[in-house]
Scaffold this motif. Structure first.
Motif, mmCIF file in Angstrom:
data_model
loop_
_atom_site.group_PDB
_atom_site.id
_atom_site.type_symbol
_atom_site.label_atom_id
_atom_site.label_comp_id
_atom_site.label_asym_id
_atom_site.label_seq_id
_atom_site.Cartn_x
_atom_site.Cartn_y
_atom_site.Cartn_z
ATOM 1 N N TYR A 270 0.835 -1.200 0.000
ATOM 2 C CA TYR A 270 0.000 0.000 0.000
ATOM 3 C C TYR A 270 0.872 1.253 0.000
ATOM 4 O O TYR A 270 0.635 2.199 -0.759
ATOM 5 C CB TYR A 270 -0.908 -0.033 1.226
ATOM 6 N N MET A 323 -4.647 12.838 -1.318
ATOM 7 C CA MET A 323 -4.632 11.542 -0.621
ATOM 8 C C MET A 323 -5.036 11.686 0.833
ATOM 9 O O MET A 323 -5.717 10.823 1.396
ATOM 10 C CB MET A 323 -3.229 10.912 -0.732
ATOM 11 N N TRP A 328 -6.344 8.269 2.536
ATOM 12 C CA TRP A 328 -5.557 7.115 2.085
ATOM 13 C C TRP A 328 -4.335 6.879 2.969
ATOM 14 O O TRP A 328 -3.717 5.833 2.898
ATOM 15 C CB TRP A 328 -5.118 7.331 0.638
#
Length: 329
Positions: A270, A323, A328
């Motif tokens: 990720y 983001m 995220w």
């Protein structure tokens, strides 16, 4: 000829030891006495090495039938209790504590039980500490008043050794469950614990049935001794259940460990994906403006480098803000 037979039994490799019990006291007896039994009301315990060359002849000299001898000499056995004319044949399994041995490789103990005593056998190099414990108790003056007492003493020692191994497995599982991380050696040990629990349980389940069959046979045991045997059978049942639980706990731990590893790997991927998402546009820009071809904008402008650099910084800030806004990170 008779004197030769008496001395030969003493010299045979298959004969390990023998005790004679009378009025609660035990004494070590010479093999010669086994071929000339006394007429008293006592009983004996004879321990034999079943895979010795002369084991079959020794059993024949002790008066055992062919079927009983073959049963005591069998190489592969599973725990069970069989009623044979004149007595009971009992197969048990105990924890293997011999040097360099795996505990799950359980040792077989064969018992021939009659009113005159017990004949037990084991293979070479397969000593059972449960039997040694009983032998040590006898040598230290333990009172054994009947064949039933001797049998229960052997069974109880076998059960105690099994309980110790079950406790060890439980403690190891508790340590694994409370550990925040496990290295490769710990993961290998967890697999070994699961394998040991499965292997020991394989013999404990039929051993529980063998003790139940011994209880139902109602031979050579008083009511109090039968009650004690029932308690030992119940304990064995609990250990079977504990081993089932241990296997499930080990399986859950292995699943949790795999989930932890997958989660860590997923987190790494990720983070790499986020880094790639940020630097991919920058790589595109540097690739475009790094081409050595004519017509690129800003070639003759001395401020073009600064403009491109600040533009790339602004692009990183915009992507990072996006983001963060999407959560995220």
């Amino acid at each position: 000829m008779q004197d030769h037979q008496k001395s030969s039994l003493h010299q045979r490799d298959s004969f390990l030891w023998a005790y004679y019990f009378e009025q609660g006291s035990a004494r070590h007896i010479d093999p010669k006495e086994l071929q000339n039994p006394s007429q008293s009301e006592g009983f004996s315990w004879i321990h034999i090495q079943s895979d010795a060359i002369d084991a079959e002849q020794t059993m024949a000299d002790l008066g055992l039938s062919k079927s009983v001898s073959d049963s005591l000499l069998a190489l592969e056995t599973r725990p069970k209790t069989l009623q044979i004319k004149g007595g009971l044949l009992i197969y048990l399994r105990g924890i293997n504590t011999n040097p360099d041995a795996d505990p799950e490789d359980m040792v077989s103990l064969r018992l021939w039980l009659t009113e005159k005593g017990i004949v037990s056998s084991r293979r070479k190099g397969r000593k059972l500490l449960s039997v040694q414990d009983v032998k040590n108790d006898i040598e230290q003056g333990a009172k054994i008043n009947s064949v039933g007492d001797l049998l229960l003493e052997i069974i109880e020692r076998v059960v105690v050794r099994i309980s110790e191994m079950v406790d060890i497995l439980d403690e190891e599982l508790v340590a694994f469950e409370t550990s925040e991380s496990m290295d490769i050696q710990a993961r290998q040990r967890l697999s070994a614990v699961r394998r040991q629990a499965a292997a020991i349980r394989r013999y404990l389940a039929p051993q529980r049935d063998a003790l139940d069959a011994l209880y139902r046979s109602n031979q050579f045991l008083t009511s109090d001794q039968a009650f004690t045997l029932r308690e030992l059978s119940d304990r064995t049942t609990r250990y079977v259940e504990d081993l089932d639980l241990a296997r499930e706990r080990a399986l859950v731990l292995q699943d949790e460990l795999r989930n932890r590893i997958a989660e860590k790997q997923g987190m790494v991927l990720y983070v790499l994906s986020l880094v790639t998402a940020i630097f991919l546009p920058l790589s595109f820009l540097t690739g475009v403006f790094g081409m050595n071809v004519g017509g690129l904008p800003g070639i003759d402008n001395p401020e073009a480098f600064n403009v491109l650099t600040f533009s790339m910084i602004a692009l990183v800030a915009v992507l990072g803000g996006f983001m963060i806004w999407k959560r995220w990170f």
